[in-house]
Design an enzyme around this catalytic site. Structure first.
Site, PDB file in Angstrom:
ATOM      1  N   THR A  88      22.207 -16.568  25.003  1.00 45.56           N
ATOM      2  CA  THR A  88      21.420 -15.650  24.162  1.00 45.56           C
ATOM      3  C   THR A  88      19.991 -15.937  23.800  1.00 45.56           C
ATOM      4  OG1 THR A  88      23.399 -14.781  23.109  1.00 45.56           O
ATOM      5  CG2 THR A  88      21.378 -14.482  21.912  1.00 45.56           C
ATOM      6  N   ASP A 118      19.043  -9.990  24.385  1.00 49.98           N
ATOM      7  CA  ASP A 118      19.371  -9.873  25.804  1.00 49.98           C
ATOM      8  C   ASP A 118      20.812  -9.384  25.896  1.00 49.98           C
ATOM      9  OD1 ASP A 118      20.958 -12.697  27.062  1.00 49.98           O
ATOM     10  OD2 ASP A 118      20.472 -12.437  24.948  1.00 49.98           O
ATOM     11  N   ARG A 140      23.455 -10.924  28.106  1.00 52.03           N
ATOM     12  CA  ARG A 140      24.351 -11.759  28.911  1.00 52.03           C
ATOM     13  C   ARG A 140      25.327 -12.509  28.020  1.00 52.03           C
ATOM     14  NH1 ARG A 140      21.920 -16.075  33.116  1.00 52.03           N
ATOM     15  NH2 ARG A 140      21.614 -14.189  34.316  1.00 52.03           N
ATOM     16  N   LYS A 179      24.660  -7.062  21.751  1.00 50.36           N
ATOM     17  CA  LYS A 179      24.552  -8.116  20.737  1.00 50.36           C
ATOM     18  C   LYS A 179      23.935  -7.627  19.440  1.00 50.36           C
ATOM     19  CE  LYS A 179      24.114 -11.467  24.374  1.00 50.36           C
ATOM     20  NZ  LYS A 179      23.412 -12.590  24.951  1.00 50.36           N
ATOM     21  N   GLY A 200      25.628 -17.331  19.476  1.00 48.33           N
ATOM     22  CA  GLY A 200      26.665 -18.327  19.224  1.00 48.33           C
ATOM     23  C   GLY A 200      27.964 -17.873  19.843  1.00 48.33           C
ATOM     24  N   SER A 255      19.891 -19.791  22.467  1.00 47.52           N
ATOM     25  CA  SER A 255      19.413 -20.844  23.364  1.00 47.52           C
ATOM     26  C   SER A 255      18.018 -20.527  23.890  1.00 47.52           C
ATOM     27  CB  SER A 255      20.383 -21.028  24.527  1.00 47.52           C
ATOM     28  OG  SER A 255      20.631 -19.781  25.133  1.00 47.52           O
ATOM     29  N   ASP A 287      15.506 -19.164  30.288  1.00 45.47           N
ATOM     30  CA  ASP A 287      16.706 -19.807  29.752  1.00 45.47           C
ATOM     31  C   ASP A 287      17.903 -19.389  30.591  1.00 45.47           C
ATOM     32  OD1 ASP A 287      18.915 -19.063  27.105  1.00 45.47           O
ATOM     33  OD2 ASP A 287      18.494 -21.070  27.909  1.00 45.47           O
ATOM     34  N   SER A 301      20.539 -16.861  28.951  1.00 39.00           N
ATOM     35  CA  SER A 301      20.181 -15.471  28.626  1.00 39.00           C
ATOM     36  C   SER A 301      19.856 -14.746  29.918  1.00 39.00           C
ATOM     37  CB  SER A 301      18.952 -15.417  27.732  1.00 39.00           C
ATOM     38  OG  SER A 301      19.084 -16.281  26.649  1.00 39.00           O
TER      39      SER A 301
END
Lengths: 218, 273
Positions: free
Chosen positions: B40, B56, B58, B72, B86, B168, B205, B208
């Protein structure tokens, strides 16, 4: 291809702590309480402008250090308890009452919580007072420092403190101490907040990072 | 609204059962499936008329993408939305619980809920569970006191700021914010800034990816833009492994119909009233 040990970096799961330098000093007729503004989670700064001086009542403030969640929760609970108490007695609460409420929580949940609050304020009965509540003790002191950055300024405060300082002297003392600690401690930084409390009211000030006093090597 | 610390009890009866199960499974040489995390990048920004939240899409299970287009940004109340990073289950359930409680509270007070109320409810619940509920949230909304934005950490600490990032990919997103944030932006600028911040998280990242969802909250109106930007479109394949019909020559064909007798036919109706 670069290998990453996990998709979640450690700092994401690490507890958010306020790193911190906090300081409070009493003068004739009031107190000055100050803090830095850095909140870290492991090696990452999650909030660079947090005001760690939390009002418990109109003329009583506390400075937060240690685990952010524990400290914030303690301050909110004591704020609520003080509100109820001041309605019950019908007048403004004493600083000692606020400090006792903080101490009660610190002591009862000694093993579970890891936060240290310095309580400072002004009341009609005893004027400006500073209380430390580390580990569940309750002690009144002329001044107090706390947080990870305080280790770097023990020498400074011991040498510079004099009895009978004026309000302006105290403000300068607090700002200098914070600037020195923020320079040396990795977990302290950002801006400096300080609050002056006396019988006329509370005065909140913020000094930006580049306006802080500079010392040797800067 | 307050917590009485004397009632703080951590109830984790399943904890011991899970530990035993894990030990038994390890003996056979396997491992229990891990919790699905959202990896995320989520973020939020306060602008002139309100709040823009971005995320995002994913969801990962270890190193595999479990959901390429998960949502999300969760609904809390008509004027308050919450992004979650998380553990996916934790963010989903926590936001649903607080959304439900907030609706009851709003009916009781006969007012539109405030963002600070949602924040208090969330932080008190997360603190009670001492960080075991892995929900890192970005809470934003507009109430009678204007637009507000909070970041809430799994242990229960909160920060009230004009711009926040979590997850992240938060460092990549924060870099974009620190460079280009200005107070009192216009709506298009704010949307572009959030879109770029999430894009930075998506491309830099591993946790994500996929699309960018936005949620623009203003006084009296919510624009839930899903997807706002398909940053990772699935490409069109240039070649094909299928052979055209007629590539292989047919030499002969034989058809044998099967003789089947209908033995019994019965119809049972189910009472669905």
């Amino acid at each position: 291809m670069l290998e990453e040990s996990s998709l979640q970096p450690e700092w994401l799961s690490e507890e958010v702590s306020t790193g911190t330098t906090i300081i409070a000093i009493a003068f004739e007729g009031g107190v000055v309480i100050g803090s830095d503004s850095r909140v870290s989670a492991g090696a990452s700064v999650v909030n660079r402008v947090m005001n760690k001086l939390s009002p418990l009542h109109d003329k009583i403030y506390c400075a937060l250090s240690g685990s952010a969640a524990d400290a914030q929760t303690m301050a909110e609970i004591v704020n609520y308890q003080l509100d109820v108490h001041s309605i019950e007695v019908g007048e403004d609460p004493l600083v000692r009452s606020a400090a006792t409420l903080v101490k009660n929580i610190s002591y009862k949940y000694k093993e579970e919580l890891s936060a240290h609050l310095i309580v400072a304020g002004w009341d009609r009965r005893a004027g400006g007072q500073v209380y430390v509540t580390l580990d569940g003790l309750l002690a009144r002191q002329p001044f107090a420092i706390g947080g990870s950055g305080s280790s770097y300024i023990y020498g400074f405060v011991d040498a510079e403190y004099r009895q009978g300082m004026t309000k302006k002297d105290c403000q300068e003392f607090v700002v200098n101490a914070l600037a020195l600690a923020m320079n040396r401690d990795g977990s302290s930084g950002g801006v400096a907040y300080f609050v002056t409390i006396d019988k006329d009211g509370t005065d909140e000030k913020c000094i930006l990072g580049n306006k802080l006093p500079t010392f040797f090597d800067e | 609204m307050h917590t009485d610390l004397s009632e703080t009890v951590i109830v984790f009866v399943s904890f011991f059962r899970n530990a035993l199960l894990e030990r038994d499974v390890a003996k056979v040489g396997c491992s229990l499936p891990g919790a699905r995390k959202t990896g995320t990048t989520i973020c939020g920004v306060v602008y002139k008329d309100g709040v823009v939240l971005g995320a995002d899409t994913r969801a990962t299970e270890g190193m595999v993408v479990a959901d390429k287009n998960c949502s999300k940004i969760h609904y809390i109340s008509p004027n308050v939305y919450c992004c979650g990073a998380g553990t996916a289950a934790d963010t989903e359930m926590t936001t649903q619980l607080i959304s439900s409680n907030l609706e009851l509270h709003s009916l009781s007070t006969n007012r539109l809920p405030r963002v600070a109320t949602a924040c208090r409810m969330l932080k008190q619940m997360l603190f009670r569970y001492q960080g075991y509920i892995g929900a890192a949230l970005v809470l934003g909304g507009v109430d009678c006191n204007g637009p507000h934005l909070y970041s809430i950490y799994p242990h229960g600490s909160t920060d009230k700021l004009p711009y926040v990032t979590m997850g992240s990919g938060s460092l990549a997103a924060m870099a974009v914010f620190e460079d280009r944030y200005k107070p009192d932006m216009e709506e298009e600028d704010a949307k572009r800034l959030v879109r770029d911040a999430i894009a930075a998280g998506i491309f830099n990242d591993l946790g994500s990816g996929s699309n960018i969802d936005l949620c623009v909250i203003t006084k009296g109106k919510v624009d839930y833009l899903r997807p706002h930007d398909e940053a990772n479109k699935k490409g069109v394949r240039t070649g094909d492994y299928k052979y055209k019909s007629g590539t292989t020559g047919v030499l002969s064909k034989l058809v044998i119909p099967l003789q089947l007798e209908l033995m019994e036919e019965s119809v049972q109706t189910m009472d669905t009233s």
